[in-house]
Design a protein around this motif. Structure first.
Motif, short mmCIF file in Angstrom:
data_model
loop_
_atom_site.label_atom_id
_atom_site.label_comp_id
_atom_site.label_asym_id
_atom_site.label_seq_id
_atom_site.Cartn_x
_atom_site.Cartn_y
_atom_site.Cartn_z
N VAL A 197 -3.11 12.68 -2.34
CA VAL A 197 -1.81 12.80 -3.01
C VAL A 197 -1.55 11.60 -3.90
N LEU A 198 -2.22 10.50 -3.66
CA LEU A 198 -2.02 9.32 -4.50
C LEU A 198 -2.38 9.58 -5.96
N LEU A 199 -3.16 10.63 -6.20
CA LEU A 199 -3.50 10.99 -7.57
C LEU A 199 -2.28 11.49 -8.33
N LEU A 200 -1.25 11.95 -7.63
CA LEU A 200 -0.04 12.42 -8.30
C LEU A 200 0.66 11.31 -9.08
N ILE A 256 -13.13 17.78 -8.70
CA ILE A 256 -14.45 17.14 -8.74
C ILE A 256 -14.96 17.07 -10.18
N ILE A 257 -14.76 18.15 -10.94
CA ILE A 257 -15.18 18.14 -12.35
C ILE A 257 -14.42 17.05 -13.11
N LEU A 258 -13.12 16.95 -12.86
CA LEU A 258 -12.30 15.94 -13.53
C LEU A 258 -12.77 14.53 -13.19
N MET A 259 -13.06 14.26 -11.93
CA MET A 259 -13.49 12.92 -11.54
C MET A 259 -14.89 12.61 -12.05
N LEU A 260 -15.77 13.61 -12.11
CA LEU A 260 -17.11 13.38 -12.68
C LEU A 260 -17.00 13.02 -14.16
N ILE A 261 -16.12 13.73 -14.89
CA ILE A 261 -15.92 13.40 -16.31
C ILE A 261 -15.33 12.01 -16.44
N THR A 304 -6.12 18.18 -17.49
CA THR A 304 -6.05 17.05 -16.57
C THR A 304 -4.73 17.04 -15.81
N ILE A 305 -3.63 17.27 -16.51
CA ILE A 305 -2.32 17.29 -15.85
C ILE A 305 -2.24 18.46 -14.87
N PHE A 306 -2.70 19.64 -15.29
CA PHE A 306 -2.70 20.80 -14.38
C PHE A 306 -3.53 20.52 -13.14
N THR A 307 -4.71 19.97 -13.34
CA THR A 307 -5.60 19.71 -12.22
C THR A 307 -5.01 18.68 -11.28
N GLU A 308 -4.50 17.59 -11.85
CA GLU A 308 -3.95 16.53 -11.00
C GLU A 308 -2.68 16.98 -10.29
N LEU A 309 -1.90 17.87 -10.88
CA LEU A 309 -0.65 18.30 -10.27
C LEU A 309 -0.85 19.46 -9.30
N VAL A 310 -1.35 20.58 -9.80
CA VAL A 310 -1.43 21.80 -9.00
C VAL A 310 -2.54 21.71 -7.95
N CYS A 311 -3.73 21.33 -8.37
CA CYS A 311 -4.85 21.30 -7.43
C CYS A 311 -4.66 20.24 -6.35
N THR A 312 -4.06 19.11 -6.72
CA THR A 312 -3.80 18.09 -5.72
C THR A 312 -2.76 18.57 -4.70
N PHE A 354 -2.31 21.69 -3.84
CA PHE A 354 -3.02 22.66 -2.99
C PHE A 354 -3.87 21.96 -1.94
N VAL A 355 -4.55 20.89 -2.34
CA VAL A 355 -5.36 20.14 -1.38
C VAL A 355 -4.46 19.50 -0.33
N PHE A 356 -3.32 18.99 -0.75
CA PHE A 356 -2.40 18.34 0.17
C PHE A 356 -1.91 19.28 1.27
N ILE A 357 -1.53 20.51 0.89
CA ILE A 357 -1.04 21.45 1.90
C ILE A 357 -2.17 22.24 2.56
N GLY A 358 -3.37 22.12 2.03
CA GLY A 358 -4.50 22.80 2.63
C GLY A 358 -4.56 24.27 2.27
N PHE A 359 -4.15 24.63 1.08
CA PHE A 359 -4.17 26.01 0.61
C PHE A 359 -5.25 26.17 -0.44
N LEU A 360 -6.19 27.08 -0.21
CA LEU A 360 -7.34 27.28 -1.11
C LEU A 360 -8.01 25.95 -1.42
N THR A 361 -8.26 25.20 -0.38
CA THR A 361 -8.68 23.82 -0.54
C THR A 361 -10.00 23.69 -1.28
#
Length: 145
Positions: free
Chosen positions: A33-36, A93-98, A68-76, A78-85
């Protein structure tokens, strides 16, 4: 008798029970969540931010900044609540690799350190899953019944 308790402690250390493993995974998800924090800066300064955005695809800075904003906001979230993790971890992962290998490739390891740490956390979560304290687990348990 003493060797019996030592071997049980070693066995419990090597093969942790599901609850302790899930608590550890929960803390890893909470750290994601710190990525938010990075995302909120981009959202507040979005009109001026995407103009100076360093895009690996040169002319598509508007699209890559929006991705990047969508990934950092929505996907983070989802990971935080454990939904479609595991599905939500793929764009992260793609964002961090880039970020590690394209955006910050010429900089020191100190600059890339947070991106590398996020990447390692994402690899751990994609390998292990979200754990028992997640919506994915509740959905899986409901599906079995």
């Amino acid at each position: 008798m003493f060797s019996f308790t030592v071997s049980n402690h070693i066995k419990s250390f090597i093969y942790p029970n599901p609850w302790s493993l899930s608590i550890g995974l929960l803390f890893v998800r909470f750290n994601c969540v710190l990525l938010l924090n990075h995302c909120l800066i981009k959202i507040v300064e979005y009109p001026n931010y995407y103009v100076k955005w360093l895009s690996p695809f040169s002319a598509l800075s508007f699209l890559t900044c929006s991705f990047t904003i969508f990934t950092e906001l929505v996907c983070t979230c989802f990971v935080f609540i454990g939904f479609l993790t595991r599905l939500a971890l793929i764009p992260l992962i793609i964002l961090m690799l880039i970020t590690v290998f394209t955006i910050h490739d010429s900089e020191t390891i100190g600059i890339r350190e947070s991106s590398i740490l996020y990447l390692l956390m994402y690899f751990v979560l994609i390998k292990t899953g979200p754990g028992l304290f997640s919506i994915d687990h509740l959905l899986k348990k409901r599906k079995k019944v």
